[in-house]
Design an enzyme around this catalytic site. Sequence first.
Site, PDB file in Angstrom:
ATOM      1  N   VAL A 395       1.558   4.718 -16.228  1.00 27.43           N
ATOM      2  CA  VAL A 395       1.932   3.281 -15.765  1.00 27.43           C
ATOM      3  C   VAL A 395       1.775   3.640 -13.980  1.00 27.43           C
ATOM      4  CG1 VAL A 395       3.445   2.056 -15.018  1.00 27.43           C
ATOM      5  CG2 VAL A 395       2.999   2.552 -17.501  1.00 27.43           C
ATOM      6  N   ASP A 396       2.273   4.786 -13.285  1.00 34.24           N
ATOM      7  CA  ASP A 396       3.411   4.848 -12.072  1.00 34.24           C
ATOM      8  C   ASP A 396       1.187   5.117 -11.756  1.00 34.24           C
ATOM      9  OD1 ASP A 396       4.998   5.189 -10.104  1.00 34.24           O
ATOM     10  OD2 ASP A 396       5.260   7.327 -10.727  1.00 34.24           O
ATOM     11  N   ASP A 397       0.454   6.066 -12.281  1.00 31.19           N
ATOM     12  CA  ASP A 397      -0.881   6.148 -11.081  1.00 31.19           C
ATOM     13  C   ASP A 397      -1.041   5.194 -11.285  1.00 31.19           C
ATOM     14  OD1 ASP A 397      -2.019   9.136 -10.660  1.00 31.19           O
ATOM     15  OD2 ASP A 397      -0.892   9.250 -12.688  1.00 31.19           O
ATOM     16  N   ARG A 471       7.386   0.513  -8.631  1.00 30.61           N
ATOM     17  CA  ARG A 471       6.396   0.428  -8.446  1.00 30.61           C
ATOM     18  C   ARG A 471       5.046  -0.576  -8.636  1.00 30.61           C
ATOM     19  NH1 ARG A 471       5.428   4.591  -5.617  1.00 30.61           N
ATOM     20  NH2 ARG A 471       6.232   6.301  -7.157  1.00 30.61           N
TER      21      ARG A 471
END
Length: 669
Positions: A395-397, A471
């Site tokens: 998810v973050d990437d 994010r």
Amino acid sequence: MASFARMGEEVSVAPAPLPWQEQEWAARLEKTIERGANHLLSVQAQEGYWQGELEADTTLESDYIYYLHVLGKADPERIAKLANYIRRRQLADGGWSIYPGGPSELNATCKAYFALKLADDSTETRHMVQARETIHRLGGLEHTNSYVRFYLALVGAVGWELVPSIPPEFMLLPNWSFMSIYEMSSWTRGIVIPMAILSTVRPNWRLPVCVDELFKDPTRKNAAFDWSKQLLSWKNVFLALDRGLKLYEKLPWKPLRQRALREAKSWMLNHIERTEGLAAIYPAMMNSIFALMALGHGPDDPLTWREIKEFSRFEIEEDDTIRMQPCVSPVWDTCIAMVALEEAGLPADHPALVKAADWMLSKQVLGPGDWQVKNKDAEPGGWAFEFRNDFYPDVDDTAFVLMALQRVKYPDASRMEGAIRRGIQWLLSMQNHDGGWGAFDRDNDRRFLCNIPFADHNAMIDPSTADVTARVVECLGRFGWPADHPAIQRAVKFLLRDQSGDGSWFGRWGVNYIYGTSGVLRALETVSLTARDYCQRAVVWLRTVQKADGSFGESLASYEMPSTKGQGPSTASQTAWGLIGLLAGTDASDPAIGKAVSYLVHKQHEDGSWSEPDFTGTGFPGVFYLKYHLYRNSFPVYALARYSNQSRGAYEYAALKLQPSEFRLRSGF
């Protein structure tokens, strides 16, 4: 006049006048941004991506010496270079830490001692005597974690009774079971399933090294783990279960054992495909190589050799040392560098950005993965952290990549928009029931599993965290989604529940409260919520931990000692995070902002880079930490450019906006 070179012709960008600043200082600020941006451009790979070194502690080099001996490829020159690296990081008290400036840590010190013993260091030399004394002072081998014990048992250095049971039968539990393998975090699955194979097969890999001298109390050589003083506790339940499983192991008849072993092998072989090594992370890859060998695939077998080759790419040889990376981070490094350069004013059609976007589009994961077990109806569309790790987009990437792609003027606009739409839809599908987002899986939050004996790496599950949730909110906000959108409303409610009493937020993947607080403030700025009381309390907290010289710094000690929140050596990346948070929550004319800007400007080197000896990244809190070598350059460029733009009223550059009504929300809320 700021000029940016690389990937083609030189392009000039003329910044708007800065009447609020003295002209000399304004020129210096713009020069700092320009130099920082050009430094980033100078380290871009020809293929379009960025990749900085990912540094960790000496447990990697220690394990690699062990690994090479098990593999039968303990070349004396390579072993000597690995041993040099380990010795040079020994602390004055004889131990090894898990981050620069940290205290001696028992597990790291035991691993280093065993590795140096394998490298033929005499136990009577001063550094080995000191190491042994430190191990005893820290509690002895009997107090190490389950992974240290497992690797020692695998080569006959300690007995298996010291190791938690990891029966392959757990592979047979249905996916809906509360103890299914998919209730473990993705990285735990990759590490533990090969360990279950090894724990069952128990190959005869004895190495001629004894570690009995590392026990502080020789009578505890057969002791497993200490029981909780609270009789009715999950820890005691799982320890009792472990005792039962050890008795089960002694039975001559195990009706499901062979089927379970086949399932474990099948899972591992399946997950080795479409990736550069199992889960593309060090421990899972090393364990998979060991498991393949235990199952009869020797080191020269094509299947094993492929894994060995991928694993060897983590090596960095320099002069008389070899050091290891825990994985590689090209997607993550690239999206952060792109966002920094875009904020710095690099034109949307600059060749460097177009090349990076083209590379990034080729890395979108469009195939199946483990995330689908709990997210059956969603289509793929995320991005992974590494070059290739198709089972584990995160998810973050994905959120950061989408923000990086948003500002690029890509020649094939329909391809770009299609990729972005798939990415946003995938992000929405990954929102947890509590409103937040975790890293790799949905609703991976069964906290009682953290009491399993082999869960002492402190990352058994992958629940919602403030930094990852922030994010996603930032990403959606930058694409034009309002605060009253249901997905963002649920996310904000999660963030409010997760906020500390002093106004800060915990940073799961970066160090630590400075990282978490900055990320949340930046996210809530994009949806126009930073005037709210809870955001202003966070701004006040940032001001209270800012140093007199304008910098920010927080030690990794804050993960285990909350009293040290926001305290530690000043770093470029954390100062940039603090500045980003302040810019999101208050006016650019705030003196705290000016001081942070001044610190970063004055600390920049002539080549446009910044120095940062400390670790500011997190693997497993309290257990394993990271240093992203590009953080010290990407984040300061972004923060300073953000300050310059915001001060001139350029709050956001025009970019692609997508209507929320065009996307499906996940069901089940």
